[in-house]
Design a protein around this motif. Sequence first.
Motif, mmCIF file in Angstrom:
data_model
loop_
_atom_site.group_PDB
_atom_site.id
_atom_site.type_symbol
_atom_site.label_atom_id
_atom_site.label_comp_id
_atom_site.label_asym_id
_atom_site.label_seq_id
_atom_site.Cartn_x
_atom_site.Cartn_y
_atom_site.Cartn_z
ATOM 1 N N HIS A 195 6.546 -37.334 -58.574
ATOM 2 C CA HIS A 195 5.781 -37.195 -57.245
ATOM 3 C C HIS A 195 4.578 -36.258 -57.673
ATOM 4 C CE1 HIS A 195 8.168 -39.474 -54.487
ATOM 5 N NE2 HIS A 195 9.495 -39.243 -55.281
ATOM 6 N N GLY A 196 4.870 -35.397 -58.801
ATOM 7 C CA GLY A 196 3.861 -34.438 -59.148
ATOM 8 C C GLY A 196 4.011 -33.018 -58.344
ATOM 9 N N ILE A 197 3.001 -32.329 -57.974
ATOM 10 C CA ILE A 197 3.250 -30.997 -57.153
ATOM 11 C C ILE A 197 2.947 -31.644 -55.683
ATOM 12 C CG2 ILE A 197 2.028 -28.822 -56.809
ATOM 13 C CD1 ILE A 197 0.968 -28.965 -59.665
ATOM 14 N N ILE A 198 3.950 -31.298 -55.198
ATOM 15 C CA ILE A 198 4.069 -31.535 -53.614
ATOM 16 C C ILE A 198 3.721 -30.516 -52.830
ATOM 17 C CG2 ILE A 198 5.837 -33.499 -54.080
ATOM 18 C CD1 ILE A 198 7.867 -31.724 -52.781
ATOM 19 N N VAL A 214 4.407 -23.796 -62.350
ATOM 20 C CA VAL A 214 4.984 -25.115 -61.953
ATOM 21 C C VAL A 214 4.925 -26.363 -62.743
ATOM 22 C CG1 VAL A 214 3.365 -26.111 -60.246
ATOM 23 C CG2 VAL A 214 5.732 -26.116 -59.582
ATOM 24 N N GLU A 215 3.637 -26.576 -63.466
ATOM 25 C CA GLU A 215 3.626 -27.540 -64.249
ATOM 26 C C GLU A 215 4.214 -27.452 -65.548
ATOM 27 O OE1 GLU A 215 -0.713 -28.177 -65.082
ATOM 28 O OE2 GLU A 215 -1.298 -28.200 -62.813
ATOM 29 N N GLY A 216 4.811 -26.137 -65.853
ATOM 30 C CA GLY A 216 5.594 -25.854 -66.861
ATOM 31 C C GLY A 216 6.884 -26.475 -66.730
ATOM 32 N N THR A 217 7.242 -26.598 -65.580
ATOM 33 C CA THR A 217 8.840 -27.038 -65.226
ATOM 34 C C THR A 217 8.842 -28.494 -65.539
ATOM 35 O OG1 THR A 217 8.218 -27.622 -62.859
ATOM 36 C CG2 THR A 217 8.849 -25.327 -63.095
ATOM 37 N N LYS A 218 7.860 -29.161 -65.623
ATOM 38 C CA LYS A 218 7.972 -30.446 -65.811
ATOM 39 C C LYS A 218 8.878 -30.760 -67.355
ATOM 40 C CE LYS A 218 3.396 -31.695 -63.994
ATOM 41 N NZ LYS A 218 2.208 -32.268 -64.256
ATOM 42 N N VAL A 219 8.364 -29.914 -68.331
ATOM 43 C CA VAL A 219 8.901 -30.038 -69.467
ATOM 44 C C VAL A 219 10.414 -29.312 -69.607
ATOM 45 C CG1 VAL A 219 8.824 -28.976 -72.111
ATOM 46 C CG2 VAL A 219 6.826 -29.886 -70.683
ATOM 47 N N GLY A 230 14.512 -34.421 -60.708
ATOM 48 C CA GLY A 230 14.060 -33.069 -61.077
ATOM 49 C C GLY A 230 13.192 -32.476 -60.343
ATOM 50 N N ILE A 231 13.590 -31.264 -59.666
ATOM 51 C CA ILE A 231 12.642 -30.492 -58.843
ATOM 52 C C ILE A 231 12.286 -29.070 -59.745
ATOM 53 C CG2 ILE A 231 12.658 -29.272 -56.653
ATOM 54 C CD1 ILE A 231 14.733 -31.101 -55.521
ATOM 55 N N ASN A 267 2.435 -17.451 -53.528
ATOM 56 C CA ASN A 267 2.416 -19.024 -53.287
ATOM 57 C C ASN A 267 3.534 -19.511 -53.633
ATOM 58 O OD1 ASN A 267 -0.485 -18.625 -52.414
ATOM 59 N ND2 ASN A 267 -1.077 -20.516 -53.236
ATOM 60 N N LEU A 268 4.099 -20.691 -52.953
ATOM 61 C CA LEU A 268 5.213 -21.391 -53.217
ATOM 62 C C LEU A 268 4.507 -22.820 -53.641
ATOM 63 C CD1 LEU A 268 8.328 -22.195 -53.172
ATOM 64 C CD2 LEU A 268 7.897 -22.870 -50.954
ATOM 65 N N LEU A 269 5.059 -23.031 -55.098
ATOM 66 C CA LEU A 269 4.601 -24.331 -55.620
ATOM 67 C C LEU A 269 5.901 -25.237 -55.922
ATOM 68 C CD1 LEU A 269 2.571 -22.027 -56.830
ATOM 69 C CD2 LEU A 269 1.267 -24.325 -57.777
ATOM 70 N N VAL A 270 5.813 -26.369 -55.651
ATOM 71 C CA VAL A 270 7.078 -27.423 -55.946
ATOM 72 C C VAL A 270 6.581 -28.658 -56.540
ATOM 73 C CG1 VAL A 270 9.022 -28.507 -54.876
ATOM 74 C CG2 VAL A 270 8.142 -26.487 -53.588
ATOM 75 N N TYR A 271 7.315 -28.608 -57.569
ATOM 76 C CA TYR A 271 6.926 -30.146 -58.527
ATOM 77 C C TYR A 271 8.464 -30.812 -58.401
ATOM 78 C CZ TYR A 271 7.182 -33.099 -62.540
ATOM 79 O OH TYR A 271 7.277 -34.010 -63.467
#
Length: 335
Positions: free
Chosen positions: A24-27, A316-321, A7-8, A16-20
């Motif tokens: 691996h977490g927020i890379i 981006v942390e919300g994308t985990k769920v 999952g990405i 800002n660009l944030l990628v989870y």
Amino acid sequence: MAGKKLGIGIDLGTTNLLVYVQGHGIIFNEPSVVAFDVETGDVIAGGEDAFSMLGKTHKKIRVSRPLRDGVISDMDAAKAMLRYVFKRVQTIRNFKDSKCLICCPSEVTQIEREAMRDLAIQMGIKDVFIEEEIKAGAIGAGIDIYTPTAAMVIDIGGGTTDVGVLSLGDVVLSHSIRIAGNYIDQEIVKYVHKQHNLVIGHSSAEKAKKKIGTLLETDELQTYRVSGRDLVTGLPSSVELNSDEIRNILLPIFDEIRNVAYTVLEQTPPELAADIVDNGIVVDGGGALIPGIKEYFEEQINLPVRIAENSLTAVVEGTKVLLKNRGSYLVNPTD
């Protein structure tokens, strides 16, 4: 594990660009800026390195912001930016069997959503879906949106501000305006131009906003010196701004955001409005870091307000769920 897609989650922000990446977490969490060699078209820098080049390049280097007002304005630069991010992460090699979630402002058009989806597909990812930033941000800010209890969120980003009400795992109603962090920077540039006869860059305006920007009225003024080109002499010069000046720029801007919040509240069904009275409003996004935001909204809207602790990374942390819970509105999955 066989059969399980990686999952990405991508918060493709104007600023800002944030990628989870699952496991691996927020890379990546850096400015949405990319620099090209004009002659070859090769990417020479991205993120912080490219951001430091803004306004300082010669004719052989082009620096681009791939997004404007929350949507892709330069598709080639956006693709180059993401390639740059993934190339930097040596531990993650194959994205073709991945599922990718891209977050966008609530009022982005279908054409703009398709452009974002195409961006990931052209990079070789087949399974791509879009979710609204406000939904991911609410989850990332610690709200359980999968209950029947309504939550209201104000997400003040770089390109847009989203205001919405969520319940039972999705957005009930929302409004988005293209008045946010970058707009504030532009207004500071205009103010310094008009009041001080000085032309400054957007980076200088952003620094002034971060250093002395406040919505609080205080007797103790803070100051910050900005430099640029004097309009009268044409020579380099500087001027000292104070926090009162920035506050007077901020207030009418936040009045616009308040008006959007009013509109959303006026359209909220009575049962959900009752929940909001009890639970208040959560503010996230970079704009939430401006001192006095909580006090301003509590006074203007007369509801309790909470500032998300992880304002900059909530989306981006919300994308985990959302990556785990795709297609379900009733269950909040756990690790």
